[in-house]
Design a protein around this motif. Structure first.
Motif, PDB file in Angstrom:
ATOM      1  N   LEU A  78       0.834  -1.204   0.000  1.00  0.00           N
ATOM      2  CA  LEU A  78       0.000   0.000   0.000  1.00  0.00           C
ATOM      3  C   LEU A  78       0.868   1.254   0.000  1.00  0.00           C
ATOM      4  N   ASP A  79       0.330   2.332  -0.577  1.00  0.00           N
ATOM      5  CA  ASP A  79       0.997   3.630  -0.469  1.00  0.00           C
ATOM      6  C   ASP A  79       0.975   4.070   0.994  1.00  0.00           C
ATOM      7  N   ASP A  80       1.890   4.951   1.369  1.00  0.00           N
ATOM      8  CA  ASP A  80       2.012   5.385   2.758  1.00  0.00           C
ATOM      9  C   ASP A  80       0.749   6.030   3.311  1.00  0.00           C
ATOM     10  N   ASP A  81      -0.051   6.659   2.437  1.00  0.00           N
ATOM     11  CA  ASP A  81      -1.261   7.351   2.893  1.00  0.00           C
ATOM     12  C   ASP A  81      -2.532   6.552   2.655  1.00  0.00           C
ATOM     13  N   GLU A  82      -2.389   5.258   2.340  1.00  0.00           N
ATOM     14  CA  GLU A  82      -3.520   4.427   1.929  1.00  0.00           C
ATOM     15  C   GLU A  82      -3.788   3.286   2.909  1.00  0.00           C
ATOM     16  N   ALA A  83      -5.049   3.145   3.265  1.00  0.00           N
ATOM     17  CA  ALA A  83      -5.518   1.965   3.991  1.00  0.00           C
ATOM     18  C   ALA A  83      -6.252   1.087   2.982  1.00  0.00           C
ATOM     19  N   GLN A  84      -6.489  -0.166   3.354  1.00  0.00           N
ATOM     20  CA  GLN A  84      -7.222  -1.042   2.437  1.00  0.00           C
ATOM     21  C   GLN A  84      -8.163  -1.960   3.190  1.00  0.00           C
ATOM     22  N   ILE A  85      -9.383  -2.049   2.671  1.00  0.00           N
ATOM     23  CA  ILE A  85     -10.336  -3.042   3.143  1.00  0.00           C
ATOM     24  C   ILE A  85      -9.994  -4.330   2.411  1.00  0.00           C
ATOM     25  N   ARG A  86      -9.535  -5.307   3.157  1.00  0.00           N
ATOM     26  CA  ARG A  86      -9.039  -6.544   2.551  1.00  0.00           C
ATOM     27  C   ARG A  86     -10.143  -7.564   2.339  1.00  0.00           C
ATOM     28  N   LEU A  87     -11.077  -7.628   3.224  1.00  0.00           N
ATOM     29  CA  LEU A  87     -12.203  -8.555   3.114  1.00  0.00           C
ATOM     30  C   LEU A  87     -13.434  -7.870   3.683  1.00  0.00           C
ATOM     31  N   VAL A  88     -14.553  -8.037   3.026  1.00  0.00           N
ATOM     32  CA  VAL A  88     -15.821  -7.610   3.584  1.00  0.00           C
ATOM     33  C   VAL A  88     -16.885  -8.537   3.016  1.00  0.00           C
ATOM     34  N   ALA A  89     -17.759  -9.003   3.896  1.00  0.00           N
ATOM     35  CA  ALA A  89     -18.829  -9.901   3.460  1.00  0.00           C
ATOM     36  C   ALA A  89     -20.002  -9.809   4.422  1.00  0.00           C
ATOM     37  N   VAL A  90     -21.194 -10.025   3.870  1.00  0.00           N
ATOM     38  CA  VAL A  90     -22.424 -10.065   4.651  1.00  0.00           C
ATOM     39  C   VAL A  90     -23.200 -11.300   4.219  1.00  0.00           C
ATOM     40  N   SER A  91     -23.769 -12.017   5.186  1.00  0.00           N
ATOM     41  CA  SER A  91     -24.578 -13.203   4.883  1.00  0.00           C
ATOM     42  C   SER A  91     -25.695 -12.836   3.914  1.00  0.00           C
ATOM     43  N   PRO A  92     -25.966 -13.700   2.946  1.00  0.00           N
ATOM     44  CA  PRO A  92     -27.015 -13.405   1.964  1.00  0.00           C
ATOM     45  C   PRO A  92     -28.360 -13.004   2.581  1.00  0.00           C
ATOM     46  N   ASN A  93     -28.752 -13.624   3.669  1.00  0.00           N
ATOM     47  CA  ASN A  93     -30.044 -13.318   4.301  1.00  0.00           C
ATOM     48  C   ASN A  93     -30.062 -11.983   5.044  1.00  0.00           C
ATOM     49  N   HIS A  94     -28.913 -11.339   5.166  1.00  0.00           N
ATOM     50  CA  HIS A  94     -28.825 -10.081   5.926  1.00  0.00           C
ATOM     51  C   HIS A  94     -28.388  -8.896   5.069  1.00  0.00           C
ATOM     52  N   ARG A  95     -28.435  -9.062   3.781  1.00  0.00           N
ATOM     53  CA  ARG A  95     -28.036  -7.973   2.880  1.00  0.00           C
ATOM     54  C   ARG A  95     -29.150  -6.956   2.741  1.00  0.00           C
ATOM     55  N   GLU A  96     -28.789  -5.798   2.238  1.00  0.00           N
ATOM     56  CA  GLU A  96     -29.728  -4.689   2.036  1.00  0.00           C
ATOM     57  C   GLU A  96     -30.232  -4.115   3.365  1.00  0.00           C
ATOM     58  N   LYS A  97     -29.443  -4.267   4.423  1.00  0.00           N
ATOM     59  CA  LYS A  97     -29.813  -3.729   5.736  1.00  0.00           C
ATOM     60  C   LYS A  97     -28.796  -2.703   6.230  1.00  0.00           C
ATOM     61  N   GLY A  98     -27.831  -2.349   5.386  1.00  0.00           N
ATOM     62  CA  GLY A  98     -26.833  -1.362   5.769  1.00  0.00           C
ATOM     63  C   GLY A  98     -25.638  -1.914   6.514  1.00  0.00           C
ATOM     64  N   ILE A  99     -25.534  -3.237   6.615  1.00  0.00           N
ATOM     65  CA  ILE A  99     -24.452  -3.844   7.388  1.00  0.00           C
ATOM     66  C   ILE A  99     -23.091  -3.579   6.744  1.00  0.00           C
ATOM     67  N   ALA A 100     -22.969  -3.823   5.461  1.00  0.00           N
ATOM     68  CA  ALA A 100     -21.678  -3.611   4.791  1.00  0.00           C
ATOM     69  C   ALA A 100     -21.276  -2.140   4.839  1.00  0.00           C
ATOM     70  N   ALA A 101     -22.237  -1.250   4.646  1.00  0.00           N
ATOM     71  CA  ALA A 101     -21.939   0.183   4.703  1.00  0.00           C
ATOM     72  C   ALA A 101     -21.432   0.579   6.087  1.00  0.00           C
ATOM     73  N   ARG A 102     -22.057   0.067   7.133  1.00  0.00           N
ATOM     74  CA  ARG A 102     -21.618   0.387   8.505  1.00  0.00           C
ATOM     75  C   ARG A 102     -20.236  -0.197   8.787  1.00  0.00           C
ATOM     76  N   LEU A 103     -19.973  -1.414   8.313  1.00  0.00           N
ATOM     77  CA  LEU A 103     -18.640  -2.000   8.472  1.00  0.00           C
ATOM     78  C   LEU A 103     -17.599  -1.113   7.792  1.00  0.00           C
ATOM     79  N   CYS A 104     -17.902  -0.645   6.596  1.00  0.00           N
ATOM     80  CA  CYS A 104     -16.973   0.227   5.870  1.00  0.00           C
ATOM     81  C   CYS A 104     -16.779   1.558   6.583  1.00  0.00           C
ATOM     82  N   GLU A 105     -17.843   2.103   7.151  1.00  0.00           N
ATOM     83  CA  GLU A 105     -17.711   3.348   7.920  1.00  0.00           C
ATOM     84  C   GLU A 105     -16.742   3.162   9.074  1.00  0.00           C
ATOM     85  N   LYS A 106     -16.832   2.029   9.769  1.00  0.00           N
ATOM     86  CA  LYS A 106     -15.908   1.761  10.883  1.00  0.00           C
ATOM     87  C   LYS A 106     -14.480   1.630  10.381  1.00  0.00           C
TER      88      LYS A 106
END
Length: 159
Positions: A78-106
């Motif tokens: 990574l560049d010195d000023d860059e972070a990276q989200i390496r893995l993100v996943a949400v169970s199929p039955n729990h999608r479209e509830k804002g979970i991935a967006a909240r994980l990314c915000e954190k």
């Protein structure tokens, strides 16, 4: 029934070995592993847990892990000023509830705390996840190919 708001999603960070085990089991469950197109190694999760510049976040519903994310703020790739989200996943039955967006915000808040200016994520070019990333403010930085020839996008967001 109304869709829950993203603000109601409670994101936790891994704080013990049991959390690592649950996150590892989640990432390697049949549905998630197939979508990620990769096996997640427990040692990678343990390394993230044991480093101050990396974090594992997760979301539970009634005691069951339904979403998880790993973020790195320092890496030789990574560049010195860059972070990276390496893995993100949400169970199929729990999608479209804002979970991935909240994980990314954190993850973004964690990266900001580590004085990173940008955050990236890699996604398959033909994946429906491209729409998710653009919906939360990421843009295609460039295209690249895996060693196996899979076409990918590097998605980037300024923090």
């Amino acid at each position: 029934m109304s869709k829950p708001s993203a603000e109601s999603v409670v994101v936790k960070h891994a704080s013990n070995e049991d959390d690592i085990t649950h996150i590892n089991d989640f990432f390697n469950s049949k549905d998630i592993k197939q979508e990620l197109h990769r096996f997640t190694y427990r040692t990678t999760l343990e390394r993230a847990f044991n480093r101050d510049d990396r974090r594992l976040f997760y979301v539970e519903d009634s005691g069951t892990l339904v979403g998880a994310l790993m973020v790195w703020c320092e890496s030789r790739v990574l560049d010195d000023d860059e972070a990276q989200i390496r893995l993100v996943a949400v169970s199929p039955n729990h999608r479209e509830k804002g979970i991935a967006a909240r994980l990314c915000e954190k993850a973004e808040a964690f990266a900001t705390d580590h004085e990173q200016e940008r955050i990236s994520a890699d996604v398959a070019r033909n994946s429906s996840a491209v729409e998710f990333w653009t919906s939360i403010g990421y843009d295609v930085e460039y295209e690249w190919q895996t060693d196996g020839g899979r076409e990918m996008y590097r998605m980037m967001r300024t923090l």
